[in-house]
Design an enzyme around this catalytic site. Structure first.
Site, PDB file in Angstrom:
ATOM      1  N   ASP A  74       0.859  -1.175   0.000  1.00  0.00           N
ATOM      2  CA  ASP A  74       0.000   0.000   0.000  1.00  0.00           C
ATOM      3  C   ASP A  74       0.903   1.235   0.000  1.00  0.00           C
ATOM      4  O   ASP A  74       2.120   1.133   0.140  1.00  0.00           O
ATOM      5  CB  ASP A  74      -0.954  -0.008   1.191  1.00  0.00           C
ATOM      6  CG  ASP A  74      -0.257   0.093   2.532  1.00  0.00           C
ATOM      7  OD1 ASP A  74       0.953   0.390   2.556  1.00  0.00           O
ATOM      8  OD2 ASP A  74      -0.918  -0.120   3.556  1.00  0.00           O
ATOM      9  N   ASP A  89      -7.971  -7.410   1.135  1.00  0.00           N
ATOM     10  CA  ASP A  89      -7.006  -7.560   2.227  1.00  0.00           C
ATOM     11  C   ASP A  89      -7.649  -7.026   3.494  1.00  0.00           C
ATOM     12  O   ASP A  89      -8.562  -6.197   3.438  1.00  0.00           O
ATOM     13  CB  ASP A  89      -5.722  -6.777   1.950  1.00  0.00           C
ATOM     14  CG  ASP A  89      -5.903  -5.294   2.271  1.00  0.00           C
ATOM     15  OD1 ASP A  89      -5.417  -4.849   3.325  1.00  0.00           O
ATOM     16  OD2 ASP A  89      -6.550  -4.578   1.485  1.00  0.00           O
TER      17      ASP A  89
END
Length: 376
Positions: A92, A271
């Site tokens: 990320d 996720d």
């Protein structure tokens, strides 16, 4: 990176596909265990491979940048070499962690200045250096730098935030496209749709992101406190716009029921820290429902943790033994619970994939959502 659509459910927007990266193939829909600081907490890489059957894991840019730092990661040859994970990795952008610091960061057009939660040192993230950092970490899939709006927030704030995210995306793309991968394999950039809980903003952001033509697209700013029904509504608006021939990633979601509902809306990738974080607190997700293993009722229950799916760990250890370990604060309890929860999540998306292929997903999903949501 190449994404190939394979099957579509006749009664919903659920679909299966294959995502091919230089570190291997990912079968979608897929759940990605979160390895924040280069480690999925309490789980060995071997267990991720053979027990959990993970196909891709996450690393967090903010945490890895601060510790161990880019110098160490680059010297090791990237995160794959550093942590011994040979399959695909996604990072990320660190945006969510930075923006969650609240009192310790300042947002501007240029980027974000923030203080480390470790030692209070000052750092600066920009769309450009976040691309550089993720290249150095070595992820197969790199996320654009965005601002994650809080919930609730008003329309004006959400609009300004979305427009800033779009301007940052252009800068991310310019930097990303001017660079080569650090370690000899292809890396892909995913933009992120924002817009809070406002239909017009979500649709505008989805259209903007879709026009960029990247390898895949993400949906951010959800599962941040809004009711589940609003999350599903936002997701459905966005998936109608994002291109069908590219993978769709719903960030930070969520419970087993959330995942099944979002698969039905056409999402491919997920996720969440929930399976591991909740495991360490004694919450187990099972094929029959949710268990608080600390409860007295499991004290003399010698049945397997979960007989409903083919996991060695879940069928080998009893509820009574796991409760004993958890109550005793034995580290093995957190390890068993984490492996179990992750195994269940990967089994669940695998079952969803099979049901889509068989054309039975919708009826199966309805039954499973009810089962996995109940407290045992």
């Amino acid at each position: 990176m190449k994404f190939t659509l394979q099957h579509k459910d006749p009664k919903s927007d659920a679909r299966t596909g294959t995502l091919l990266t230089d570190h291997g193939e990912i079968q979608t829909p897929i759940f990605m265990p979160v390895g924040t600081a280069g480690s999925v907490k309490a789980v060995h890489q071997r267990e991720l491979t053979y027990d959990v059957k993970a196909q891709i894991i996450l690393g967090n840019t903010y945490h890895l940048y601060l510790r161990p730092g880019l110098e160490i990661l680059e010297a090791a040859g990237g995160l794959h070499k550093f942590n011994g994970w040979s399959k695909p990795l996604l990072t990320d952008s660190g945006g969510y962690q930075v923006f969650s610091l609240a009192e310790n960061r300042k947002i501007s057009e240029e980027g974000v200045v923030f203080k480390s939660h470790i030692d209070g040192s000052k750092h600066h993230f920009t769309p450009e250096n976040v691309m550089d950092i993720q290249r150095s970490i070595g992820a197969d899939i790199i996320m654009a730098f965005d601002e994650c709006t809080p919930y609730p927030c008003d329309w004006d704030y959400a609009k300004k935030s979305m427009e800033l995210t779009h301007r940052w995306l252009r800068r991310c793309q310019d930097r990303f496209d001017s660079m080569e991968g650090r370690y000899g394999y292809q890396q892909s950039l995913f933009p992120i749709v924002q817009g809070s809980v406002y239909k017009d903003l979500r649709e505008a952001s989805a259209n903007f992101v879709a026009k960029q033509g990247r390898d895949g697209n993400a949906i951010g700013g959800l599962s941040v406190g809004e009711p589940a029904e609003i999350m599903y509504e936002m997701t459905s608006w966005v998936t109608r716009i994002l291109p069908a021939d590219k993978p769709r990633y719903l960030m930070g979601v969520g419970t087993p029921a959330n995942i099944l509902e979002a698969i039905a809306l056409g999402v491919d990738m997920f996720d969440c820290v929930m399976p591991t974080r909740n495991a360490r607190n004694g919450m187990l997700f099972t094929s029959e429902g949710i268990i608080n293993i600390r409860n007295e009722k499991w004290k003399d229950d010698f049945s397997p943790i979960d007989e409903g799916f083919p996991s060695h760990v879940s069928q080998f250890y009893s509820k009574a033994y796991l409760r004993h370990l958890t109550i005793s604060k034995e580290i093995l309890g957190a390890q068993i619970s984490s492996i179990h929860n992750l195994s269940f999540y990967l089994w669940l998306v695998g079952e969803a994939r099979q049901k889509i292929q068989e054309g039975e997903f919708s009826s199966w999903k309805t039954k499973m959502v009810e089962k996995v949501s109940q407290r045992l």
